[in-house]
Design an enzyme around this catalytic site. Structure first.
Site, PDB file in Angstrom:
ATOM      1  N   CYS A  78       0.831  -1.201   0.000  1.00  0.00           N
ATOM      2  CA  CYS A  78       0.000   0.000   0.000  1.00  0.00           C
ATOM      3  C   CYS A  78       0.871   1.259   0.000  1.00  0.00           C
ATOM      4  O   CYS A  78       1.444   1.604  -1.026  1.00  0.00           O
ATOM      5  CB  CYS A  78      -1.001  -0.042   1.152  1.00  0.00           C
ATOM      6  N   ILE A 136      -7.309  -0.539   1.602  1.00  0.00           N
ATOM      7  CA  ILE A 136      -7.659   0.575   2.485  1.00  0.00           C
ATOM      8  C   ILE A 136      -7.023   1.838   1.910  1.00  0.00           C
ATOM      9  O   ILE A 136      -5.799   1.971   1.926  1.00  0.00           O
ATOM     10  CB  ILE A 136      -7.157   0.330   3.926  1.00  0.00           C
ATOM     11  N   HIS A 173      -3.210  -5.226   1.557  1.00  0.00           N
ATOM     12  CA  HIS A 173      -2.577  -5.529   2.848  1.00  0.00           C
ATOM     13  C   HIS A 173      -2.669  -7.021   3.178  1.00  0.00           C
ATOM     14  O   HIS A 173      -3.558  -7.436   3.919  1.00  0.00           O
ATOM     15  CB  HIS A 173      -3.275  -4.745   3.968  1.00  0.00           C
ATOM     16  N   GLU A 175      -0.916  -8.566   5.222  1.00  0.00           N
ATOM     17  CA  GLU A 175      -0.635  -8.701   6.656  1.00  0.00           C
ATOM     18  C   GLU A 175      -1.888  -8.571   7.512  1.00  0.00           C
ATOM     19  O   GLU A 175      -1.857  -8.894   8.702  1.00  0.00           O
ATOM     20  CB  GLU A 175       0.421  -7.672   7.086  1.00  0.00           C
TER      21      GLU A 175
END
Length: 189
Positions: A78, A136, A173, A175
């Protein structure tokens, strides 16, 4: 093999936790001297302008560029992908950046935080298997250089993951999911 995680701002702890789960030693990188102790580096998601300013403030831009040019694998998620891009669309002209990867990162390509979403998409690097992706305030990658390989695309064709030699950029993302495959892929680069 110690994996450095840029720990200036953003979700570095989530990357650290994922890597610990799969048994990879980690080191939080905050200063240039920390780069000497890692074999690869993750630049996490967060706020790209803030991370860029902190990279400059702590004198990390040139040492990072040098390590990547020497072949150190680097992965930006990101905001990290934005910072790795040679060009940033919809960014500030004076935004500090690494400018490493032959792509344009279009910031906030989907709109504001309210337009954040999750989707399952196939990833070439994973043999075409689907991966849950969390977006996001995410960028997309455009104007890929000839030696940049797209690894994942949205249904409309926009690139959300790419690799160029020792550089990996994901607009999502990994993670923030329980799926370890992208982290394992990075460890094998």
């Amino acid at each position: 093999m110690t994996v450095g995680i840029l720990a200036l701002q953003g979700d570095f702890r989530e990357h650290e936790e994922m890597l610990r789960r799969i048994g990879a030693p980690t080191l939080q990188v905050r200063l240039p001297k920390h780069l000497d102790r890692v074999e690869r580096l993750i630049i996490p998601g967060g706020e790209s302008t803030t991370i860029g300013k902190l990279l400059a403030m702590y004198g990390l831009i040139e040492p990072l560029r040098a390590r990547v040019r020497e072949g150190m694998p680097i992965w930006g998620t990101c905001a990290g992908a934005i910072l790795m891009a040679q060009r940033i669309a919809d960014g500030r002209a004076d935004q500090p950046s690494l400018r490493l990867m032959a792509v344009t990162a279009r910031r906030n390509a989907f709109g504001s935080q309210l337009e954040s979403f999750e989707i399952d998409l196939p990833v070439e690097a994973l043999g075409g298997e689907s991966l849950r992706m969390v977006f996001i305030r995410a960028p997309v990658l455009e104007d890929l250089g000839d030696d940049v390989t797209p690894l994942a695309r949205l249904e409309d064709g926009r690139v959300v993951a790419a690799r160029q030699a020792n550089m990996l950029a994901t607009c999502f993302h990994p993670e923030l999911t329980s799926d370890e495959r992208m982290h394992r892929y990075f460890l094998e680069m």
